[in-house]
Write an enzyme that holds these catalytic residues in place. Structure first.
Site, short mmCIF file in Angstrom:
data_model
loop_
_atom_site.label_atom_id
_atom_site.label_comp_id
_atom_site.label_asym_id
_atom_site.label_seq_id
_atom_site.Cartn_x
_atom_site.Cartn_y
_atom_site.Cartn_z
N ASN A 1 1.25 -1.38 -0.13
CA ASN A 1 0.04 0.15 0.58
C ASN A 1 0.58 1.26 -0.09
O ASN A 1 2.20 1.40 0.89
CB ASN A 1 -0.90 0.06 1.16
CG ASN A 1 -2.20 -1.03 0.83
OD1 ASN A 1 -2.03 -1.53 0.54
ND2 ASN A 1 -2.02 -2.20 2.17
N HIS B 1 6.84 -1.20 3.48
CA HIS B 1 5.96 -2.94 3.75
C HIS B 1 5.65 -3.86 2.84
O HIS B 1 4.55 -3.07 1.79
CB HIS B 1 6.11 -3.35 5.41
CG HIS B 1 4.32 -2.37 5.14
ND1 HIS B 1 4.51 -0.74 5.60
CD2 HIS B 1 3.40 -2.52 4.93
CE1 HIS B 1 3.25 -0.35 5.28
NE2 HIS B 1 2.60 -1.09 5.31
N GLY C 1 -3.66 3.52 0.86
CA GLY C 1 -3.77 2.88 2.00
C GLY C 1 -3.00 2.65 3.22
O GLY C 1 -3.00 2.31 3.80
N GLN C 2 -1.84 3.23 2.89
CA GLN C 2 -0.66 3.63 3.84
C GLN C 2 -0.45 3.54 4.96
O GLN C 2 -1.01 5.08 5.45
CB GLN C 2 0.19 3.95 3.49
CG GLN C 2 1.67 3.41 3.77
CD GLN C 2 3.02 3.56 3.03
OE1 GLN C 2 2.68 4.30 2.26
NE2 GLN C 2 4.21 3.28 3.80
N SER C 3 -1.48 3.34 6.47
CA SER C 3 -0.84 3.89 7.28
C SER C 3 0.52 3.76 8.09
O SER C 3 0.30 4.46 8.65
CB SER C 3 -1.75 2.46 8.35
OG SER C 3 -1.96 1.53 8.39
P1 AMP Z 1 -0.59 -0.68 5.59
O1 AMP Z 1 -1.99 -0.32 6.03
O2 AMP Z 1 -0.25 -1.18 4.38
O3 AMP Z 1 1.05 0.66 6.32
O4 AMP Z 1 0.42 -1.93 6.72
C1 AMP Z 1 0.22 -1.78 8.31
C2 AMP Z 1 -0.32 -2.85 8.50
O5 AMP Z 1 0.90 -3.47 9.91
C3 AMP Z 1 -1.17 -2.95 9.10
O6 AMP Z 1 -1.54 -4.28 8.60
C4 AMP Z 1 -1.31 -3.72 10.62
O7 AMP Z 1 -1.78 -4.38 11.64
C5 AMP Z 1 0.53 -3.35 10.94
N1 AMP Z 1 0.96 -3.02 11.87
C6 AMP Z 1 1.07 -2.00 12.93
N2 AMP Z 1 1.75 -1.81 14.00
C7 AMP Z 1 1.48 -3.27 13.71
C8 AMP Z 1 2.80 -3.49 15.42
N3 AMP Z 1 3.11 -3.07 15.86
N4 AMP Z 1 3.25 -5.02 15.12
C9 AMP Z 1 2.90 -6.43 13.96
N5 AMP Z 1 2.09 -5.42 13.11
C10 AMP Z 1 1.94 -3.87 12.70
#
Ligand code: AMP
Length: 113
Positions: free
Chosen positions: A86, A99, A92-94
């Site tokens: 993402n 990653h 949808g990158q959070s």
């Molecule tokens: P994105 O929305 O593509 O940026 O994905 C970020 C991902 O990181 C999401 O699927 C979250 O569930 C995951 N995430 C956030 N914090 C953690 C954490 N501390 N350990 C494992 N996964 C995490």
């Protein structure tokens, strides 16, 4: 990046359930799994997203895909899997640390929502 959560995970400052690690990358299980297998693969060096990849820093992406393929094989995903990146707000990158999601163990819909 001192305030980046994935940099902290890469350094071991925040715990994670590791699936694979070497000097360049870390793979760890997502906290909020969207499939029976949901692993995140990250470079240890901070790259904010796919929109910050260059000819100079992108070699690690090939390594991530090779490790993802190996993990998928080891985890029994012989029926297939999906690798997702993402990028940015509309993507949808959070978390702004590059990653790739390795998702498997169920059938995936297309197109994504
Ligand atoms: P994105 O929305 O593509 O940026 O994905 C970020 C991902 O990181 C999401 O699927 C979250 O569930 C995951 N995430 C956030 N914090 C953690 C954490 N501390 N350990 C494992 N996964 C995490």
């Amino acid at each position: 990046m001192s305030d980046c959560i994935f940099c902290k995970i890469a350094k071991g400052e925040i715990p994670s359930r590791k699936a694979y690690e070497d000097d360049r990358i870390l793979a760890f299980y997502d906290l909020d799994p969207q499939a029976p297998v949901h692993i995140l693969l990250i470079p240890k060096t901070h790259i904010a997203g796919a929109d910050e990849l260059t000819e100079e820093n992108s070699g690690v992406v090939a390594h991530i895909f090779c490790v993802a393929s190996r993990l998928a094989r080891e985890l029994g995903l012989e029926n297939g899997y999906r690798i997702v990146n993402n990028c940015g707000a509309d993507g949808g990158q959070s978390v702004r640390h590059l990653h790739f999601h390795l998702l498997g163990g169920r059938s995936m819909a297309w197109p994504p929502g």
